[in-house]
Design a protein around this motif. Structure first.
Motif, PDB file in Angstrom:
ATOM      1  N   HIS A 100     -25.786 -16.712  23.807  1.00 22.49           N
ATOM      2  CA  HIS A 100     -24.677 -17.547  24.268  1.00 22.49           C
ATOM      3  C   HIS A 100     -23.881 -16.834  25.360  1.00 22.49           C
ATOM      4  O   HIS A 100     -23.499 -17.438  26.362  1.00 22.49           O
ATOM      5  CB  HIS A 100     -23.768 -17.915  23.087  1.00 22.49           C
ATOM      6  N   TYR A 101     -23.636 -15.550  25.188  1.00 23.08           N
ATOM      7  CA  TYR A 101     -22.910 -14.783  26.200  1.00 23.08           C
ATOM      8  C   TYR A 101     -23.705 -14.720  27.502  1.00 23.08           C
ATOM      9  O   TYR A 101     -23.161 -14.939  28.590  1.00 23.08           O
ATOM     10  CB  TYR A 101     -22.611 -13.370  25.698  1.00 23.08           C
ATOM     11  N   GLU A 136     -25.400 -15.168  19.396  1.00 25.62           N
ATOM     12  CA  GLU A 136     -24.155 -14.851  20.104  1.00 25.62           C
ATOM     13  C   GLU A 136     -24.443 -14.131  21.422  1.00 25.62           C
ATOM     14  O   GLU A 136     -23.795 -14.400  22.440  1.00 25.62           O
ATOM     15  CB  GLU A 136     -23.251 -13.995  19.221  1.00 25.62           C
ATOM     16  N   ILE A 149     -27.638  -7.351  27.956  1.00 25.68           N
ATOM     17  CA  ILE A 149     -26.600  -7.818  28.885  1.00 25.68           C
ATOM     18  C   ILE A 149     -26.760  -7.155  30.252  1.00 25.68           C
ATOM     19  O   ILE A 149     -26.617  -7.807  31.288  1.00 25.68           O
ATOM     20  CB  ILE A 149     -25.207  -7.593  28.282  1.00 25.68           C
ATOM     21  N   ARG A 179     -27.955  -4.708  22.443  1.00 23.65           N
ATOM     22  CA  ARG A 179     -27.114  -5.754  23.018  1.00 23.65           C
ATOM     23  C   ARG A 179     -26.666  -5.362  24.427  1.00 23.65           C
ATOM     24  O   ARG A 179     -26.749  -6.163  25.363  1.00 23.65           O
ATOM     25  CB  ARG A 179     -25.887  -6.001  22.139  1.00 23.65           C
ATOM     26  N   SER A 185     -21.536 -16.982  29.804  1.00 31.19           N
ATOM     27  CA  SER A 185     -20.653 -16.149  30.629  1.00 31.19           C
ATOM     28  C   SER A 185     -21.332 -15.605  31.879  1.00 31.19           C
ATOM     29  O   SER A 185     -20.701 -15.470  32.920  1.00 31.19           O
ATOM     30  CB  SER A 185     -20.109 -14.985  29.803  1.00 31.19           C
TER      31      SER A 185
END
Length: 80
Positions: free
Chosen positions: A49-50, A46, A25, A21, A54
């Motif tokens: 989505h981030y 999730e 990112i 993860r 974001s």
């Protein structure tokens, strides 16, 4: 922001949690479109989505079990 990976695609296995993860990112923060590959669809979604929400980068989830050769073939070829 450093856009080192603009116009690049990063495929990260195990990307739904932990180091995977964080890696997904990190690639997104550097401008890569990220393929989040994992067996955990909910946590993978999730992460996507981030990344898309974001961070404003492109991302998609693909379900894959890297211990299953047919699953890995499907990841790269779309079918077995």
């Amino acid at each position: 922001m450093n856009r080192l990976f603009d116009k690049k695609v990063a495929l990260v296995t195990g990307a739904a949690s932990g180091i995977g993860r964080a890696t997904a990112i990190a690639f997104a923060r550097l401008g890569a479109a990220v393929v989040v590959a994992d067996t955990d669809a909910q946590r993978g979604a999730e992460v996507v989505h981030y990344i898309t929400g974001s961070l404003g980068e492109q991302s998609l989830f693909i379900s894959v079990d890297v211990t299953d050769p047919d699953s890995v073939i499907k990841l790269f070829c779309g079918s077995v």
